[in-house]
Design a protein around this motif. Structure first.
Motif, mmCIF file in Angstrom:
data_model
loop_
_atom_site.group_PDB
_atom_site.id
_atom_site.type_symbol
_atom_site.label_atom_id
_atom_site.label_comp_id
_atom_site.label_asym_id
_atom_site.label_seq_id
_atom_site.Cartn_x
_atom_site.Cartn_y
_atom_site.Cartn_z
ATOM 1 N N LYS A 164 38.248 35.875 31.629
ATOM 2 C CA LYS A 164 39.137 35.216 32.152
ATOM 3 C C LYS A 164 40.436 34.521 31.283
ATOM 4 O O LYS A 164 41.333 34.327 31.896
ATOM 5 C CB LYS A 164 38.215 33.808 32.795
ATOM 6 N N LYS A 165 39.747 34.202 29.974
ATOM 7 C CA LYS A 165 40.713 33.599 29.094
ATOM 8 C C LYS A 165 41.970 34.468 28.687
ATOM 9 O O LYS A 165 42.977 34.230 28.674
ATOM 10 C CB LYS A 165 40.261 33.345 27.551
ATOM 11 N N VAL A 166 41.909 35.898 28.649
ATOM 12 C CA VAL A 166 42.870 36.866 28.424
ATOM 13 C C VAL A 166 43.283 37.645 29.725
ATOM 14 O O VAL A 166 43.996 38.520 29.647
ATOM 15 C CB VAL A 166 42.198 37.747 27.364
ATOM 16 N N ASP A 167 42.730 36.810 30.911
ATOM 17 C CA ASP A 167 43.479 37.431 32.120
ATOM 18 C C ASP A 167 43.085 38.777 32.754
ATOM 19 O O ASP A 167 43.553 39.726 33.546
ATOM 20 C CB ASP A 167 45.011 37.332 32.179
ATOM 21 N N ALA A 168 42.108 39.282 31.957
ATOM 22 C CA ALA A 168 41.314 40.758 32.105
ATOM 23 C C ALA A 168 40.782 40.826 33.585
ATOM 24 O O ALA A 168 41.211 41.796 34.070
ATOM 25 C CB ALA A 168 40.311 41.003 31.277
ATOM 26 N N THR A 169 40.143 39.719 34.107
ATOM 27 C CA THR A 169 39.748 39.824 35.341
ATOM 28 C C THR A 169 41.009 40.044 36.442
ATOM 29 O O THR A 169 40.687 40.750 37.273
ATOM 30 C CB THR A 169 38.840 38.516 35.724
ATOM 31 N N ARG A 170 42.089 39.221 36.147
ATOM 32 C CA ARG A 170 43.058 39.520 36.968
ATOM 33 C C ARG A 170 43.720 40.835 36.877
ATOM 34 O O ARG A 170 44.141 41.349 38.043
ATOM 35 C CB ARG A 170 44.069 38.346 36.728
ATOM 36 N N TYR A 171 43.786 41.269 35.695
ATOM 37 C CA TYR A 171 44.511 42.583 35.583
ATOM 38 C C TYR A 171 43.400 43.693 36.341
ATOM 39 O O TYR A 171 44.036 44.530 36.984
ATOM 40 C CB TYR A 171 44.423 43.106 34.034
ATOM 41 N N TRP A 172 42.187 43.564 36.063
ATOM 42 C CA TRP A 172 41.215 44.323 36.822
ATOM 43 C C TRP A 172 41.331 44.277 38.291
ATOM 44 O O TRP A 172 41.399 45.505 38.865
ATOM 45 C CB TRP A 172 39.780 43.981 36.291
ATOM 46 N N ASN A 173 41.397 43.137 38.823
ATOM 47 C CA ASN A 173 41.601 43.061 40.267
ATOM 48 C C ASN A 173 42.929 43.553 40.843
ATOM 49 O O ASN A 173 42.960 44.168 41.907
ATOM 50 C CB ASN A 173 41.671 41.631 40.844
ATOM 51 N N ASP A 174 43.948 43.312 39.902
ATOM 52 C CA ASP A 174 45.132 43.683 40.202
ATOM 53 C C ASP A 174 44.953 45.451 40.322
ATOM 54 O O ASP A 174 45.695 45.994 41.092
ATOM 55 C CB ASP A 174 46.307 43.565 39.357
ATOM 56 N N VAL A 175 44.507 46.066 39.218
ATOM 57 C CA VAL A 175 44.236 47.669 39.245
ATOM 58 C C VAL A 175 43.657 47.955 40.629
ATOM 59 O O VAL A 175 44.106 49.087 41.150
ATOM 60 C CB VAL A 175 43.444 47.822 37.953
ATOM 61 N N PHE A 176 42.310 47.487 40.914
ATOM 62 C CA PHE A 176 41.631 47.993 41.879
ATOM 63 C C PHE A 176 42.497 47.596 43.371
ATOM 64 O O PHE A 176 42.175 48.280 44.253
ATOM 65 C CB PHE A 176 40.308 47.554 41.689
ATOM 66 N N THR A 177 42.969 46.676 43.451
ATOM 67 C CA THR A 177 43.641 46.157 44.745
ATOM 68 C C THR A 177 44.844 47.134 45.047
ATOM 69 O O THR A 177 45.096 47.596 46.057
ATOM 70 C CB THR A 177 44.359 44.721 44.679
ATOM 71 N N ALA A 178 45.500 47.560 43.744
ATOM 72 C CA ALA A 178 46.660 48.596 43.790
ATOM 73 C C ALA A 178 46.158 49.791 44.325
ATOM 74 O O ALA A 178 46.496 50.542 45.012
ATOM 75 C CB ALA A 178 47.287 48.801 42.640
#
Length: 236
Positions: A164-178
């Motif tokens: 969460k600190k490095v925004d990995a979860t957000r990037y991961w969600n962005d990847v799979f949402t896309a």
């Protein structure tokens, strides 16, 4: 009867001139072989040095990301996702996700040493002797067997927080949402569990390298105790 008594008295007399405890342990004066207490101390010292070096390297900036042997990449089940996204021009998004996963592992590695130290302190003399006489990776395998569950339990929340600190979860969600916009079968992967497993695997990989140095390279035995204990394993 006198002869029998004499047979018992002679060994007792011989032992009285040296430290009885030392004699029982095999550490007779002039002996070059380590006794069981020295073996245990040597193994604990080796593991302490090895884990300190390993966690120090991996918790540094790009400790995972720049190490090709342990760099955390997309999970096997997500490789098709990665390929598809790159073909769609979303490679930068994938790269950010991969970078963030490795940063999360690096952050989590900072908390590993206290767990390792505790496991080392609990090692018995019997365990140590078995490890010394075991295979080339006996210490690492013992460590893996005894600490993986505890490390996983301790690492998981650290990994989640780090991601969460490095925004990995957000990037991961962005990847799979896309990806899921184009996929017939949406992908749902537990990122924290995956990164935790890869982080622990990476640490043990580095611990194994340190164990090999101490077992095989005399220059890596930086203390007299390590020289005494591991020097006597050569040729066995």
């Amino acid at each position: 009867m006198k002869r029998i008594i004499l047979l018992f008295l002679v060994p007792a007399f011989l032992l009285s001139g040296c430290d009885t405890t030392q004699a029982i342990l095999g550490g007779l004066p002039g002996s070059t072989d380590p006794n069981t207490q020295q073996i245990a101390a040597g193994l604990k010292e080796a593991l302490t040095i090895g884990t300190q070096h390993s966690t120090g390297r991996l918790s540094a900036v790009n400790g995972f990301f720049s190490n090709a042997a342990i760099k955390i990449l997309m999970p096997p089940e997500a490789q098709k996702v990665e390929s598809t996204l790159r073909n769609l021009g979303l490679g930068n998004l994938v790269d950010k996700a991969i970078k963030s996963m490795n940063q999360g592992a690096e952050e989590a590695s900072k908390s590993a040493m206290p767990i390792f130290k505790n496991a080392i302190l609990q090692m018995s003399i019997t365990d140590a002797v078995g490890i010394l006489k075991g295979g080339d990776f006996a210490a690492t395998n013992y460590f893996r067997d005894k600490t993986t569950t505890e490390l996983t339990t301790a690492f998981r929340p650290v990994i989640e927080s780090a991601l969460k600190k490095v925004d990995a979860t957000r990037y991961w969600n962005d990847v799979f949402t896309a990806y899921n916009k184009f996929a017939r079968n949406p992908v749902d992967t537990d990122l924290s569990a995956y990164v935790t497993e890869r982080a622990i695997s990476g640490i043990f990989h580095e611990v194994a390298l340190e164990e090999q140095k101490i077992r095989k390279d005399p220059a890596a035995r930086v203390t007299d105790l390590l020289k005494k204990v591991f020097g006597n394993t050569q040729g066995q």
